[in-house]
Design a protein around this motif. Sequence first.
Motif, mmCIF file in Angstrom:
data_model
loop_
_atom_site.group_PDB
_atom_site.id
_atom_site.type_symbol
_atom_site.label_atom_id
_atom_site.label_comp_id
_atom_site.label_asym_id
_atom_site.label_seq_id
_atom_site.Cartn_x
_atom_site.Cartn_y
_atom_site.Cartn_z
ATOM 1 N N LYS A 74 -56.075 -4.288 11.669
ATOM 2 C CA LYS A 74 -56.072 -4.429 10.237
ATOM 3 C C LYS A 74 -54.820 -4.300 9.514
ATOM 4 O O LYS A 74 -53.818 -3.796 10.057
ATOM 5 N N THR A 75 -54.795 -5.523 8.650
ATOM 6 C CA THR A 75 -53.745 -5.492 7.956
ATOM 7 C C THR A 75 -53.173 -4.485 7.184
ATOM 8 O O THR A 75 -54.042 -4.031 6.495
ATOM 9 N N ILE A 76 -51.705 -4.085 7.219
ATOM 10 C CA ILE A 76 -51.379 -3.192 6.108
ATOM 11 C C ILE A 76 -49.984 -3.815 5.678
ATOM 12 O O ILE A 76 -49.139 -4.491 6.144
ATOM 13 N N ARG A 77 -49.651 -2.980 4.288
ATOM 14 C CA ARG A 77 -48.392 -3.367 3.712
ATOM 15 C C ARG A 77 -47.808 -2.198 3.455
ATOM 16 O O ARG A 77 -48.076 -1.445 2.861
ATOM 17 N N PHE A 78 -46.388 -2.449 3.728
ATOM 18 C CA PHE A 78 -45.517 -1.314 3.753
ATOM 19 C C PHE A 78 -45.438 -0.513 2.581
ATOM 20 O O PHE A 78 -45.732 0.714 2.226
ATOM 21 N N MET A 79 -45.245 -1.238 1.398
ATOM 22 C CA MET A 79 -45.191 -0.561 0.112
ATOM 23 C C MET A 79 -46.678 0.093 -0.304
ATOM 24 O O MET A 79 -46.894 1.146 -1.217
ATOM 25 N N ASP A 80 -47.706 -0.084 0.391
ATOM 26 C CA ASP A 80 -49.124 0.730 0.092
ATOM 27 C C ASP A 80 -49.266 1.636 1.012
ATOM 28 O O ASP A 80 -50.272 2.301 1.195
ATOM 29 N N HIS A 81 -48.308 2.331 1.603
ATOM 30 C CA HIS A 81 -48.357 3.616 2.096
ATOM 31 C C HIS A 81 -48.918 4.710 1.276
ATOM 32 O O HIS A 81 -48.748 4.863 -0.056
ATOM 33 N N ARG B 134 -47.708 -5.875 8.368
ATOM 34 C CA ARG B 134 -48.258 -5.759 9.861
ATOM 35 C C ARG B 134 -49.767 -5.359 10.117
ATOM 36 O O ARG B 134 -50.322 -5.322 9.121
ATOM 37 N N ARG B 135 -49.876 -5.315 11.604
ATOM 38 C CA ARG B 135 -51.374 -4.795 11.841
ATOM 39 C C ARG B 135 -51.271 -3.611 12.436
ATOM 40 O O ARG B 135 -50.537 -3.086 13.182
ATOM 41 N N ASP B 136 -52.315 -2.657 11.930
ATOM 42 C CA ASP B 136 -52.297 -1.305 12.752
ATOM 43 C C ASP B 136 -52.997 -1.623 14.111
ATOM 44 O O ASP B 136 -53.242 -2.887 14.533
#
Length: 107
Positions: free
Chosen positions: A43-50, A37-39
């Motif tokens: 900026k692109t974010i990935r769920f598993m990278d919390h 998703r995008r914040d």
Amino acid sequence: MYGEFDSYRFRNAGDAVKAEVWQKAAKIDGHDPDIYRRDSCGKTIRFMDHGKLGEFGWKVDLVTPLSRGGSDEAFNLQPLHWQNHMIKRQHLIWMPELGVSDTRLAS
């Protein structure tokens, strides 16, 4: 290693909290919204990278910081790429209305 996130209040947030906050991020056409998703800054974010500092790392961010009367209730939480979180944090720390300015430091 979390490095700068060692004191990150949401580092051990439960799956339900992360999932609720994740839903506030914008979906990206052509990508699985459960993964990418995008914040609010785009900026692109990935769920598993919390909680990670990598390319797609993100944090649960307080829209209005506790120091400015915010809360850690769900309505005040948003997903934010870690770099955008740091920029926001630095910006807020140096805002004159927070009491930190060259004039005050000199007096």
